[in-house]
Design a protein around this motif. Sequence first.
Motif, short mmCIF file in Angstrom:
data_model
loop_
_atom_site.label_atom_id
_atom_site.label_comp_id
_atom_site.label_asym_id
_atom_site.label_seq_id
_atom_site.Cartn_x
_atom_site.Cartn_y
_atom_site.Cartn_z
N TYR A 148 8.08 8.48 6.18
CA TYR A 148 7.54 9.43 5.20
C TYR A 148 8.64 9.95 4.28
CZ TYR A 148 3.40 9.12 8.04
OH TYR A 148 2.30 8.63 8.71
N TYR A 149 8.29 10.01 2.97
CA TYR A 149 9.25 10.36 1.93
C TYR A 149 8.64 11.40 0.99
CZ TYR A 149 11.98 6.39 3.55
OH TYR A 149 12.71 5.53 4.34
N ARG A 150 9.49 12.24 0.43
CA ARG A 150 9.03 13.25 -0.52
C ARG A 150 8.73 12.57 -1.85
NH1 ARG A 150 12.61 16.18 0.51
NH2 ARG A 150 11.57 17.58 1.98
N TRP A 151 7.50 12.66 -2.30
CA TRP A 151 7.05 11.92 -3.47
C TRP A 151 7.81 12.29 -4.73
CZ3 TRP A 151 5.64 7.83 -5.59
CH2 TRP A 151 5.04 7.78 -6.84
N LYS A 152 8.05 13.57 -4.97
CA LYS A 152 8.72 13.98 -6.21
C LYS A 152 10.09 13.32 -6.32
CE LYS A 152 8.52 17.91 -8.18
NZ LYS A 152 8.63 19.36 -8.53
N ASP A 153 10.83 13.25 -5.24
CA ASP A 153 12.16 12.64 -5.26
C ASP A 153 12.06 11.14 -5.49
OD1 ASP A 153 13.11 15.14 -4.71
OD2 ASP A 153 13.47 14.76 -2.59
N LEU A 154 11.12 10.50 -4.80
CA LEU A 154 10.95 9.06 -4.96
C LEU A 154 10.45 8.72 -6.35
CD1 LEU A 154 11.06 6.33 -3.44
CD2 LEU A 154 8.63 6.63 -2.92
N ARG A 155 9.53 9.52 -6.86
CA ARG A 155 9.01 9.31 -8.21
C ARG A 155 10.13 9.37 -9.24
NH1 ARG A 155 7.48 11.42 -12.93
NH2 ARG A 155 5.40 10.93 -13.77
N ASP A 156 10.97 10.39 -9.15
CA ASP A 156 12.08 10.53 -10.11
C ASP A 156 13.02 9.33 -10.02
OD1 ASP A 156 11.08 12.95 -10.93
OD2 ASP A 156 12.48 14.16 -9.76
N TYR A 157 13.29 8.89 -8.80
CA TYR A 157 14.18 7.74 -8.60
C TYR A 157 13.62 6.50 -9.29
CZ TYR A 157 16.87 4.11 -6.21
OH TYR A 157 17.67 3.03 -5.92
N TYR A 158 12.34 6.23 -9.06
CA TYR A 158 11.72 5.04 -9.65
C TYR A 158 11.62 5.14 -11.17
CZ TYR A 158 10.16 3.12 -5.11
OH TYR A 158 10.11 2.57 -3.87
N GLN A 216 0.85 -1.19 0.00
CA GLN A 216 0.00 0.00 0.00
C GLN A 216 0.88 1.24 0.00
OE1 GLN A 216 -3.11 -0.03 3.06
NE2 GLN A 216 -2.98 -2.27 3.18
N MET A 217 0.67 2.11 -0.98
CA MET A 217 1.34 3.41 -1.03
C MET A 217 0.31 4.46 -0.63
SD MET A 217 3.56 3.21 -4.57
CE MET A 217 4.56 4.65 -4.12
N VAL A 218 0.59 5.15 0.46
CA VAL A 218 -0.35 6.13 1.01
C VAL A 218 0.22 7.53 0.82
CG1 VAL A 218 -1.77 6.75 2.99
CG2 VAL A 218 -0.95 4.39 2.73
N PHE A 219 -0.56 8.39 0.18
CA PHE A 219 -0.09 9.73 -0.18
C PHE A 219 -0.72 10.77 0.75
CE2 PHE A 219 0.46 7.08 -3.82
CZ PHE A 219 1.62 7.52 -4.42
N TYR A 220 0.11 11.76 1.15
CA TYR A 220 -0.30 12.78 2.11
C TYR A 220 0.00 14.17 1.54
CZ TYR A 220 -0.26 9.03 5.64
OH TYR A 220 -0.50 7.87 6.35
N ARG A 221 -0.88 15.12 1.87
CA ARG A 221 -0.62 16.52 1.55
C ARG A 221 -1.41 17.39 2.53
NH1 ARG A 221 -3.71 16.58 -4.28
NH2 ARG A 221 -5.85 16.38 -3.54
N LYS A 222 -1.17 18.68 2.45
CA LYS A 222 -1.91 19.62 3.29
C LYS A 222 -3.28 19.87 2.68
CE LYS A 222 2.30 21.72 5.08
NZ LYS A 222 3.14 22.93 5.17
N PRO A 223 -4.33 19.83 3.47
CA PRO A 223 -5.69 20.01 2.94
C PRO A 223 -5.81 21.29 2.12
CG PRO A 223 -5.78 19.30 5.22
CD PRO A 223 -4.34 19.59 4.92
N GLY A 224 -6.55 21.19 1.01
CA GLY A 224 -6.79 22.34 0.15
C GLY A 224 -5.77 22.53 -0.94
N THR A 225 -4.72 21.69 -0.98
CA THR A 225 -3.70 21.82 -2.02
C THR A 225 -3.89 20.74 -3.08
OG1 THR A 225 -2.14 20.39 -0.85
CG2 THR A 225 -2.08 22.74 -0.33
N THR A 226 -3.36 21.02 -4.27
CA THR A 226 -3.32 20.03 -5.34
C THR A 226 -1.93 20.03 -5.95
OG1 THR A 226 -4.13 21.63 -6.96
CG2 THR A 226 -5.78 20.22 -5.89
N GLY A 227 -1.70 19.10 -6.90
CA GLY A 227 -0.38 18.97 -7.49
C GLY A 227 0.53 18.14 -6.62
N ASP A 228 1.77 17.93 -7.09
CA ASP A 228 2.68 17.03 -6.39
C ASP A 228 3.83 17.74 -5.70
OD1 ASP A 228 4.21 17.89 -8.51
OD2 ASP A 228 4.76 15.87 -9.21
N GLU A 229 3.74 19.07 -5.60
CA GLU A 229 4.87 19.85 -5.12
C GLU A 229 5.25 19.51 -3.69
OE1 GLU A 229 8.07 21.99 -5.75
OE2 GLU A 229 6.53 21.70 -7.29
N ASP A 230 4.27 19.27 -2.85
CA ASP A 230 4.57 19.06 -1.44
C ASP A 230 3.91 17.78 -0.92
OD1 ASP A 230 5.85 19.83 0.89
OD2 ASP A 230 4.13 20.94 1.65
#
Length: 444
Positions: free
Chosen positions: A417-427, A380-394
């Motif tokens: 917890y890991y920063r998605w943009k960095d992990l995405r680029d790695y994969y 299971q990959m669970v994604f988190y962000r601050k409420p009210g935001t969109t996009g993958d920046e944070d």
Amino acid sequence: MKSQLLVKVFFSLGIASLMAIPLSAKTPTLADVTTHQAGGNYYCYPYLYETPPAQTPPPAGYEPFHLEHYGRHGSRWHIGYKLFDKSYDILAKAKNAGKLTPLGEKTYETIKTIREKAHEGRSGELSDKGAWQHQGIGKRMVENYPQIFNSSTNIDARSTVVIRSILSMFNGLNGIKSMVPDIRIKTDASYADMWYMNYYDAEAKKVRKHAESSKVVKKFNRRHANKGGYLKKIINDPVYAKDSIGNKLYHSLLTALLNCQSHSDQPWLVDEIFTPEEVKERWVQKNVNWLIQGGNSKLTNNRMPFTQSNLLENIILSADTAMNSNTPSANLRYGHDTIVMPLTALMELDNFGDEMNDLEALADSGWHDYLIVPMAANIQMVFYRKPGTTGDEDVLVKVLLNERETSLPAGHVSGPYYRWKDLRDYYMNKIAPYTTGPLLQDED
């Protein structure tokens, strides 16, 4: 009838407590492997009755909004009838010759009964425990991530075309719907998705077959071959045991009995017939076989994890779509152990992506198949962000392997917890040479 059912439930609860994977900082060794765990990919999902480990709260201000998942079907009947037929034939001949001990008679009757039920058409089908496992996993998804699983959520659930996977999907979804009856769900099970859900990699298969038949693997298996000591417990004539049975019964009988933990109504005879050492002799060989099947090793030219590049890319691109929506969502996929194992290595979850080459050291390294591919195994990959935001920046992400938080290879922030943009680029950089895109299916 109710009292009989309660007895079965309490019996199962007792067995489950014995099967729970010890979750500690200590690296599991061969000495730690229980006879249930030595079932490897037949090991009953440890959280059928036990409580999974507690999860680490996310960094302040972050909430879960999306989940990506790939899960193996739940506990099942054996695929095919050869194991039952071979064991039955050998034990039946011994019975007719008057060579069975009382335990041998009990073993014969057990195999006879299971064989008859299997031959009713149960080859590879989901068992009762398999259904319960996925119902529980679905319920815990809702309990753990109510922000994701609510009445406004969109769930896209897909399965391979195999019936045990389809039934696992629907049991998982039933678990979710029992908690959120009005959740929106779309389901599918199509050959159109098999190019990433259960990709057939012909090149990798050749590499694997070559490794399985290599001298180093054959020598390893010979060093860990069973000596037949268990036969004296079920055969009353040592000469008959040696001349008429020899090593012909060990694999089929032990394998058949190990999978009894997949059912609520089949007895556990493994510990009566075999010593822990005899059970582990089979396990160390199967553990190496799983390394060859999906691990990162020079034995297979480090090729096997990349068989799941299409799947990992699909997960990443599906997550990309979710980033641009304010609607909570989940993409659930149901398939097989032969996918979960290499995907775990490809994603480098914990130490399971490390290169492993020393076969004798594998069992003491913590690389244990039952930790990765028990029945109902899931990522299971669970994604988190601050409420009210969109996009993958944070966006942050954490990954659970069989509901246990794991370490990941890039983008670490804190805890699991890991920063998605960095992990995405790695994969994406890692899998780029191996992805194929959608593949046309050959007509039968």
